[in-house]
Design an enzyme around this catalytic site. Structure first.
Site, PDB file in Angstrom:
ATOM      1  N   ASP A 206       0.834  -1.200   0.000  1.00 37.73           N
ATOM      2  CA  ASP A 206       0.000   0.000   0.000  1.00 37.73           C
ATOM      3  C   ASP A 206       0.872   1.254   0.000  1.00 37.73           C
ATOM      4  O   ASP A 206       1.828   1.357   0.769  1.00 37.73           O
ATOM      5  CB  ASP A 206      -0.871  -0.028   1.267  1.00 37.73           C
ATOM      6  CG  ASP A 206      -1.910   1.069   1.290  1.00 37.73           C
ATOM      7  OD1 ASP A 206      -2.757   1.105   0.387  1.00 37.73           O
ATOM      8  OD2 ASP A 206      -1.868   1.901   2.224  1.00 37.73           O
ATOM      9  N   GLU A 251      14.431 -15.462   0.679  1.00 37.57           N
ATOM     10  CA  GLU A 251      14.872 -16.507   1.616  1.00 37.57           C
ATOM     11  C   GLU A 251      13.970 -17.746   1.533  1.00 37.57           C
ATOM     12  O   GLU A 251      14.323 -18.813   2.019  1.00 37.57           O
ATOM     13  CB  GLU A 251      14.805 -16.003   3.070  1.00 37.57           C
ATOM     14  CG  GLU A 251      15.866 -14.979   3.432  1.00 37.57           C
ATOM     15  CD  GLU A 251      15.539 -14.274   4.762  1.00 37.57           C
ATOM     16  OE1 GLU A 251      14.624 -14.734   5.494  1.00 37.57           O
ATOM     17  OE2 GLU A 251      16.195 -13.257   5.038  1.00 37.57           O
TER      18      GLU A 251
HETATM   19  C1  GLC Z   1      -4.218   3.114  -0.691  1.00 40.08           C
HETATM   20  C2  GLC Z   1      -5.438   2.242  -0.587  1.00 40.08           C
HETATM   21  C3  GLC Z   1      -6.580   3.082  -0.149  1.00 40.08           C
HETATM   22  C4  GLC Z   1      -6.259   3.663   1.201  1.00 40.08           C
HETATM   23  C5  GLC Z   1      -4.942   4.408   1.181  1.00 40.08           C
HETATM   24  C6  GLC Z   1      -4.439   4.683   2.570  1.00 40.08           C
HETATM   25  O1  GLC Z   1      -4.322   4.068  -1.681  1.00 40.08           O
HETATM   26  O2  GLC Z   1      -5.658   1.575  -1.787  1.00 40.08           O
HETATM   27  O3  GLC Z   1      -7.779   2.360  -0.098  1.00 40.08           O
HETATM   28  O4  GLC Z   1      -7.275   4.534   1.609  1.00 40.08           O
HETATM   29  O5  GLC Z   1      -3.937   3.690   0.540  1.00 40.08           O
HETATM   30  O6  GLC Z   1      -3.987   3.513   3.173  1.00 40.08           O
END
Ligand code: GLC
Length: 550
Positions: A206, A251
């Protein structure tokens, strides 16, 4: 025998667990529901599933505010359920990717609670700064949150006196971690191993472009991170993190893989994330932002492929996800000249007319395009049913912080997160067992024909098209030679891979196809290619098989 390269050509299904299937009838999707629907995934033929965050969370951002990276939110189940899911998916030949959220934690994470309580060692793991102005009443810099408003929130001491500010690129409930603190890196090494050791096959990362901030946190001066360099994003220092993670993944005997969510200004920048010793893949968002126009689609495909050519990483196509307007709806609107990006995912265009029938025809065509291209493809849950964006969720049922923090100016992302319809004519469409509770986001009326049960045995349905296309992709495209464009009428995109071709018509007129149709996006099209459709075609033997670009 596990193919160590499976991730290079995989079809990955994005499962948004809150909205996939509900096992216990409380209106919220969960792991029991997901386990019960593995046959749907197997029948669809996907190689892997990516599950959005399932960790304990106060759910201020639908689970992207993680309070504990090593457990499951009780609303979804337990670690034992997760272990059972891994085993059952693997038994069905499906790999599992989780969602790693390294840029920030929940404000209820023990580190941040201790930091707010004044523990200096814990404060150092976040970005706390004094404010500007005579009494520190102004935020430390000019950065804005991606959910609206300043990216800083001021804290108040136990004595009620306003104190320092902390950084949050997203909601105030999502404080950013300070990746220059060694404890942060160590923690995530351990989190990776925790899940890898349980058999998880990889992670979607993310906000992969956000972890490292420019030294001194300088003002951004009004730049928008999507198209220009920004001190909070895409800093060169972030790559050391990914080199470290790659060593951990390597790993393991069976492949452990990463896919980056990195919104960066160019594909040249994106290519840095997938260098050989970094992340395996990165989402190609240009295709998702592109209008349904042959010339733009071709440019996007060429640019993505050219930028990644030197990295050895496959292009990673995606048409929709839990953050953007579903493409049935996007394609059903008047198409922009170049990109949907200006309307940030189209949400400001709420209320603009949409023709869902056209949108769905185009969505089916785009599915055949992405499944024929070299590389890997993600399918967001509901794509296979042709679901549209739900645009009429009542404001008082909306939960996305983007809606609330923008005072409703940005309608938010709830409309693409509505629980899936499985069967029946009325909500909750078999989302949960028996007389299940109302779903956490309301489902619309009229989705009876879109349920899995309604589409399953219908030869003309979108679900049938996806099932066929994924099966035939494995048979035909996965080992086919690389792509070469072939001449086609204006508004038509056409490429060949060996003696197979994919044609997509974005023009207003029907065109003739160069050979017998193997699969058509329009069930009733015969051997022609009407507007808004695509077809996979076998080229006659007389065609040039060299794969040369024309
Ligand atoms: C990313 C995710 C989104 C979230 C953001 C903060 O863009 O896809 O859904 O709100 O990160 O974590």
């Amino acid at each position: 025998m596990i193919d160590p390269e499976w991730w290079r050509t995989a079809v990955v299904y994005q499962c948004y667990p809150r909205s996939f299937a509900d096992g216990d009838g409380d209106g919220v999707g969960d792991l029991a529901g997901l386990r019960s629907r593995i046959p749907h995934l197997a029948r669809l033929g996907v190689d892997a599933v990516w599950v959005n965050p399932w960790y304990p969370s106060p759910q201020h951002d639908a689970g992207y505010d993680v309070a504990d990276f090593r457990d499951i939110d009780p609303a979804y189940g337990t670690l034992a359920d997760a272990d059972a899911l891994v085993a059952e998916l693997h038994a069905a030949g499906i790999r599992l990717l989780l969602d790693l959220v390294p840029n920030h934690v929940s404000h209820e994470h023990p580190w941040f609670r201790a930091a707010l309580a004044g523990d200096p060692a814990m404060r150092a793991r976040f970005h706390f700064r004094p404010g500007r102005g005579a009494s520190g009443e102004l935020p430390p810099n000019d950065w804005t949150s991606l959910f609206g408003g300043p990216a800083w929130t001021r804290t108040t001491g136990a004595d009620g006196v306003p104190g320092e500010w902390y950084l949050h690129l997203f909601a105030p409930e999502q404080p950013d971690l300070a990746w220059d603190h060694p404890a942060v890196g160590d923690e995530f090494d351990d989190v990776l191993r925790f899940w890898f050791d349980r058999g998880v096959d990889g992670f979607r990362v993310d906000v992969a472009h956000g972890l490292v901030k420019a030294d001194g946190l300088p003002d951004a001066g009004g730049t928008t991170a999507l198209s220009e360099p920004h001190p909070a994003f895409d800093q060169d220092g972030v790559h050391a993190v990914y080199r470290r993670w790659r060593r951990i993944a390597d790993e393991y005997a069976a492949p452990r893989v990463f896919v980056a969510e990195a919104w960066v200004p160019s594909n040249e920048r994106l290519a840095h994330y997938v260098r050989e010793d970094e992340l395996h893949t990165a989402f190609q968002f240009d295709l998702l932002l592109a209008p349904f126009r042959a010339d733009v689609l071709r440019e996007v495909i060429d640019d993505a492929r050219a930028a990644l050519a030197g990295t050895g990483s496959p292009t990673t196509w995606v048409l929709s996800n839990h953050d953007v307007v579903r493409h049935v709806t996007r394609y059903g609107r008047a198409q922009p000249e170049r990109s949907f990006a200006d309307g940030i995912m189209e949400r400001q265009r709420r209320g603009e007319p949409v023709d869902l029938e056209v949108g769905r025809r185009r969505a089916r065509a785009a599915a055949l395009l992405t499944l024929a291209l070299p590389g890997t493809t993600y399918v967001y849950q509901g794509d296979e049913l042709g679901l549209p964006e739900v645009e009429d969720i009542p404001d008082d049922r909306r939960l996305d912080p983007r809606f609330h923090n923008s005072g409703g100016a940005d309608v938010g992302r709830d409309g693409c997160r509505v629980p899936l319809p499985w069967q029946g004519e009325e909500p909750p469409y078999g989302f949960g067992p028996g007389a299940a509770a109302a779903t956490w986001l309301p489902q619309p009326k009229g989705w009876g024909p879109l349920t899995v049960a309604a589409q399953e045995h219908d030869d003309a349905s979108t679900l049938t098209l996806y099932r066929r296309a994924i099966a035939l992709r494995r048979q035909w495209w996965v080992d086919a030679p690389d792509l070469a464009w072939v001449p086609a009428p204006e508004g038509v995109l056409a490429f060949r891979r060996g003696d197979l071709a994919c044609w997509l018509n974005t023009s207003g007129a029907s065109v003739a196809l160069p050979g017998p149709v193997l699969l058509h996006s329009a069930a009733d099209a015969g051997e022609a290619l009407p507007p808004d459709t695509a077809a996979w075609v076998r080229l006659p033997d007389t065609e040039d098989r060299s794969g040369r670009s024309s």
